[in-house]
Design a protein around this motif. Structure first.
Motif, short mmCIF file in Angstrom:
data_model
loop_
_atom_site.label_atom_id
_atom_site.label_comp_id
_atom_site.label_asym_id
_atom_site.label_seq_id
_atom_site.Cartn_x
_atom_site.Cartn_y
_atom_site.Cartn_z
N ARG A 28 0.81 -1.21 0.00
CA ARG A 28 0.00 0.00 0.00
C ARG A 28 0.85 1.26 0.00
NH1 ARG A 28 -5.15 -1.06 4.08
NH2 ARG A 28 -6.01 -2.87 2.96
N ASP A 29 2.02 1.17 0.58
CA ASP A 29 2.95 2.30 0.59
C ASP A 29 4.07 2.04 -0.40
OD1 ASP A 29 1.47 3.53 2.63
OD2 ASP A 29 2.55 2.39 4.17
N ALA A 30 4.78 3.11 -0.73
CA ALA A 30 5.85 2.98 -1.71
C ALA A 30 7.01 2.14 -1.19
CB ALA A 30 6.36 4.38 -2.09
N GLY A 31 7.32 2.27 0.10
CA GLY A 31 8.41 1.51 0.67
C GLY A 31 9.76 2.13 0.35
N PRO A 32 10.84 1.37 0.51
CA PRO A 32 12.19 1.91 0.29
C PRO A 32 12.46 2.17 -1.20
CG PRO A 32 12.31 -0.44 0.68
CD PRO A 32 10.88 -0.05 0.92
N GLN A 33 13.52 2.91 -1.45
CA GLN A 33 13.91 3.18 -2.83
C GLN A 33 14.48 1.91 -3.46
OE1 GLN A 33 15.43 7.43 -3.47
NE2 GLN A 33 16.25 6.96 -1.45
N ARG A 34 13.99 1.59 -4.63
CA ARG A 34 14.42 0.35 -5.28
C ARG A 34 13.98 0.37 -6.73
NH1 ARG A 34 9.86 -0.31 -2.42
NH2 ARG A 34 8.17 -1.66 -3.17
#
Length: 248
Positions: A28-34
């Motif tokens: 649901r959230d973007a989370g870490p950069q990847r």
């Protein structure tokens, strides 16, 4: 009896024709950069430069289709928006470098470190994500330039963090040295006052005693005055030596 399940929201735009394999890897959230690569589609999940007290990161999504076309959720679109995001990081680091050059107090360096630390962490994630994208899509040479630019941003932020830490440590050490020197001077002044007080204490005591309306039996002659003065001075010297020995 349970009602219908509510469909989970996706952080990426619904109108993007992303493969289900990519959407299945998103929460649901973007989370870490990847970087996510499925079926020749590349999705970059990056973060905007964070503020000092900002706990939640603001994501920016960049999608590269199999044909090499870029789309994004920020700026003017395309690869230009990705370049603008990197320029935002560069401008922020340059701004902090200017603040580091003007910092002179411990509070200045502390405020700088508070603002710089999240920028450094975000720039590391940015570099790592672009490095992943470069390894996943080796035919796109633009990713090489973007990866190298992100690496330069991370290096600049890292060097600036080290300079700010050195500046803070030097400022604190200089202040401690100044305080130690001031305390040493105050201790020396106090010791000299103690010596003066010890030297004149017996004379003051004897003068007070003989100044009372009490018959001492001593005649008021110059010889007796000189004798009393010499006794007082001798006692003062003895007391001064005792004070010096106690200090040592």
């Amino acid at each position: 009896m349970t009602g219908p399940t509510k469909p989970e929201s996706s952080p990426v735009p619904k109108m993007w024709a992303l493969p289900e394999a990519i959407r299945a890897r998103l929460g649901r959230d973007a989370g870490p950069q990847r970087a996510i690569f499925e079926e020749s589609h590349l999705l970059l999940i990056l973060h905007k430069p964070p503020l000092p007290d900002q706990h939640e990161r603001t994501p920016a999504f960049f999608w590269r289709s199999p044909t090499g076309e870029w789309r994004c959720t920020e700026g003017r679109g395309g690869l230009t928006s990705l370049l603008e995001l990197l320029e935002t990081y560069e401008k922020k680091v340059l701004e902090l470098e200017s603040l580091e050059g003007k910092a002179s107090r411990a509070q200045d360096f502390h405020s700088l470190l508070e603002e710089l630390a999240p920028i450094l962490r975000a720039s590391r994630g940015l570099h790592r994500a672009l490095q992943q994208a470069r390894e996943l899509v080796k035919t796109d040479r633009d990713l090489i330039t973007l990866r190298d630019q992100a690496a330069a941003i991370e290096r600049s932020a890292d060097l600036l963090l080290q300079d700010a830490q050195f500046g803070l440590n030097f400022t604190v050490a200089r202040q401690s040295e100044a305080q130690s020197e001031a305390a040493h001077k105050m201790a020396g002044t106090a010791h000299r006052l103690n010596i003066i007080a010890a030297l004149f204490l017996p004379i003051t005591a004897i003068a007070s005693i003989f100044g009372m309306e009490i018959r001492s039996g001593l005649a008021d002659t110059p010889t007796n005055f000189t004798l009393i003065l010499m006794v007082g001075v001798a006692l003062g010297v003895v007391v001064t030596l005792l004070v010096n020995q106690r200090k040592v």
